[in-house]
Scaffold this motif. Structure first.
Motif, PDB file in Angstrom:
ATOM      1  N   ARG A 195      33.240  68.848  97.543  1.00  0.00           N
ATOM      2  CA  ARG A 195      32.800  68.441  98.885  1.00  0.00           C
ATOM      3  C   ARG A 195      31.460  67.726  98.821  1.00  0.00           C
ATOM      4  O   ARG A 195      30.859  67.425  99.856  1.00  0.00           O
ATOM      5  N   SER A 254      33.420  63.904  97.158  1.00  0.00           N
ATOM      6  CA  SER A 254      34.716  63.480  97.682  1.00  0.00           C
ATOM      7  C   SER A 254      34.515  62.790  99.030  1.00  0.00           C
ATOM      8  O   SER A 254      34.000  63.397  99.973  1.00  0.00           O
ATOM      9  N   VAL A 256      38.575  63.970 103.187  1.00  0.00           N
ATOM     10  CA  VAL A 256      39.528  65.075 103.168  1.00  0.00           C
ATOM     11  C   VAL A 256      40.177  65.089 104.537  1.00  0.00           C
ATOM     12  O   VAL A 256      39.486  65.163 105.561  1.00  0.00           O
ATOM     13  N   VAL A 271      43.885  66.677 100.427  1.00  0.00           N
ATOM     14  CA  VAL A 271      42.729  66.234  99.649  1.00  0.00           C
ATOM     15  C   VAL A 271      43.179  65.250  98.578  1.00  0.00           C
ATOM     16  O   VAL A 271      44.296  65.342  98.056  1.00  0.00           O
TER      17      VAL A 271
END
Length: 241
Positions: free
Chosen positions: A79, A82, A85, A94
């Protein structure tokens, strides 16, 4: 001043997980609801104790070619780096590049459950993952090598007797390829992991299994490094299709 005890703290963490899993097993009789509740116990453990860079949730995994994995009971994903999501009507999706580990979470381990977990883990590992060069102040680093995605199994009990006997080991060894289960926990008995140096599974029987599993998972995540830089444009191409 109150006197703290580290052994007591670590023991209470496991006892909480074991109590919640046992409560699910004994009080919920609908199979679907029981499964959801078991997953929730493990997800809450990881959400609470993993470092903030990681997130844990039930999710599907998708790659830039538009291929989806099976729904995974527990996905540990990035997190921090990335970029997206998806949360669509409560269903989390994801990108494959952001995944560190995937787990199947069930009430009890047996041959059929191990095979089922191996199949689901393989559906994630077979996805395509991109990796872009990384710009920095002095130039550009080459694309980061893809990190291995860990796969595992989380249960409260084992249907085998003994719980960590040859039958369990033989079942795990039936797939040492895409479906390999690298790490797992049977909360009532202990945890297990695949030792690559020794090329074999190690079974640790203990009274604080959930805590020991958590520490082993964090240790392995530390050595995994960081997920690669995702090629967002590869996903963006789907906007025109």
């Amino acid at each position: 001043m109150a006197e703290w005890s580290l052994p007591t703290l670590l023991s209470s963490l496991h006892e909480d997980i074991q109590y919640r899993l046992r409560l699910v097993r004994e009080s919920i009789h609908h199979p679907g609801s029981k499964g959801d509740a078991s997953e929730g116990v493990w997800i809450s453990l990881l959400q609470k104790y993993l470092p903030q860079r990681y997130q844990a949730d039930k999710a599907f995994v998708v790659d830039s070619k538009g291929i989806f994995s099976q729904q995974m009971d527990v996905v540990v994903f990035d997190r921090q780096y990335s970029p997206f999501v998806f949360n669509h009507e409560g269903q989390i999706i994801v990108p494959a590049e952001s995944v560190y580990a995937v787990f199947e979470a069930k009430q009890s381990a047996d041959k059929q459950m191990v095979e089922y977990a191996q199949e689901k883990v393989a559906s994630v590992r077979r996805l395509h993952r991109t990796s872009l060069p990384i710009p920095h102040a002095g130039g550009v680093y080459p694309p980061k090598q893809l990190i291995p995605i860990m796969g595992g199994l989380l249960t409260f009990e084992s249907d085998w007797s003994p719980a960590f006997g040859e039958a369990f080991n033989s079942s795990l060894c039936s797939d040492l390829g895409d479906g390999q289960l690298d790490i797992g926990c049977v909360a009532s008995h202990g945890h297990f992991y695949f030792d690559r140096d020794a090329d074999q599974y190690v079974f640790e029987s203990e009274t604080k299994a959930a805590t020991a599993f958590l520490f082993k998972l964090i240790s392995r995540l530390q050595f995994s490094g960081t997920v690669p830089m995702i090629d967002v444009d590869a996903y963006g191409e789907w906007l025109t299709k």
